[in-house]
Design an enzyme around this catalytic site. Structure first.
Site, PDB file in Angstrom:
ATOM      1  N   GLY A 131      12.598  -3.371  -1.554  1.00 50.95           N
ATOM      2  CA  GLY A 131      13.166  -3.982  -0.366  1.00 50.95           C
ATOM      3  C   GLY A 131      12.485  -3.540   0.910  1.00 50.95           C
ATOM      4  N   GLN A 140       0.826  -1.198   0.000  1.00 54.70           N
ATOM      5  CA  GLN A 140       0.000   0.000   0.000  1.00 54.70           C
ATOM      6  C   GLN A 140       0.871   1.264   0.000  1.00 54.70           C
ATOM      7  OE1 GLN A 140      -3.315   0.777   0.061  1.00 54.70           O
ATOM      8  NE2 GLN A 140      -4.207  -1.266  -0.062  1.00 54.70           N
ATOM      9  N   CYS A 191       0.731   1.633   5.307  1.00 58.14           N
ATOM     10  CA  CYS A 191       0.537   0.297   4.742  1.00 58.14           C
ATOM     11  C   CYS A 191      -0.934  -0.090   4.649  1.00 58.14           C
ATOM     12  CB  CYS A 191       1.319  -0.745   5.539  1.00 58.14           C
ATOM     13  SG  CYS A 191       3.088  -0.358   5.647  1.00 58.14           S
ATOM     14  N   THR A 245       3.378   4.100   1.816  1.00 60.00           N
ATOM     15  CA  THR A 245       4.327   4.277   2.903  1.00 60.00           C
ATOM     16  C   THR A 245       5.047   5.603   2.738  1.00 60.00           C
ATOM     17  OG1 THR A 245       5.979   3.162   4.285  1.00 60.00           O
ATOM     18  CG2 THR A 245       6.334   3.124   1.892  1.00 60.00           C
ATOM     19  N   TYR A 246       5.898   5.906   3.710  1.00 60.14           N
ATOM     20  CA  TYR A 246       6.577   7.195   3.774  1.00 60.14           C
ATOM     21  C   TYR A 246       8.064   6.965   3.950  1.00 60.14           C
ATOM     22  CZ  TYR A 246       7.970  11.782   5.651  1.00 60.14           C
ATOM     23  OH  TYR A 246       8.588  12.988   5.880  1.00 60.14           O
TER      24      TYR A 246
END
Length: 214
Positions: A154, A77, A172, A79-80
């Site tokens: 990753g 989803q 997420c 993310t930062y």
């Protein structure tokens, strides 16, 4: 010593980078690699950016304001990323390593779990929500793209970063999910120390015994 490509990897320390150029470099690397291309691990930090995985829903991006938003081809989803967060990109020929996707995900999660265990912190993975958690708060996120020639993207580990901007998203895809960092957990490790220890744990998990650090 001759290189055994199954156990060899080039480690690249890239420092602080914008997201988009590195993303394009990963795509180019995977497109051009052959059976004789060595695996690589890229260690870096990103300038502030929200990234969307292939399964990302727009409603989880709450209030990006002036922070760039980039659509990617990794799984997962939203993310930062920002300075103070260690990024570990694994550009690996999974077929040569004899690893399936689930095994690779577990290896990356176990890398963080083992690293934290060495620091006296108990962490766990969640099979329903890939990543690593300490007391229910997410400290490491995970997203991969696997193609016939190998995998890329990753994990990200929160070291010493401003966590406030995670409030601009549902991390997420989970509303109200708490996030944490090494600093918040009281671990006195700087980025260089964290990078060295995490790389050691990663090499153990991926059975990498020969390194070329660049």
């Amino acid at each position: 010593m001759a290189k055994n490509f199954k156990h060899f990897a080039i480690i690249r320390n890239l420092g602080l980078q914008d997201y988009q150029p590195v993303y394009q470099q990963m795509q180019q690397f995977i497109a051009n690699r052959t059976t004789d291309t060595a695996d690589e691990v890229w260690l870096l930090q990103h300038n502030p950016v929200f990234t969307l995985g292939t399964n990302a829903s727009p409603e989880h991006l709450l209030n990006p304001e002036n922070i760039p938003v980039i659509q990617t081809d990794r799984g997962g989803q939203v993310t930062y990323h920002a300075p103070g967060q260690l990024i570990v990109y694994v550009l690996i020929d999974v077929k040569r390593k004899g690893m399936g996707v689930r095994a690779l995900v577990s290896a990356l999660e176990n890398t963080v779990i083992e690293f934290l265990a060495q620091q006296g912190i108990e962490a766990r993975a969640d099979p329903k929500a890939p990543g690593v958690y300490v007391d229910g708060a997410k400290i490491a996120a995970l997203g991969l793209r696997v193609k016939q020639k190998g995998c890329y993207h990753g994990l990200s580990l929160n070291v010493d970063m401003d966590l406030a901007d995670f409030d601009r998203i549902n991390p997420c895809g989970y509303s109200g999910l708490k996030v944490t960092s090494l600093k918040q957990l009281g671990l006195p490790l700087d980025m260089q120390q964290t990078q060295s220890l995490l790389l050691e744990a990663l090499c153990q998990q991926l059975d990498i015994t020969q390194l070329d650090q660049q």
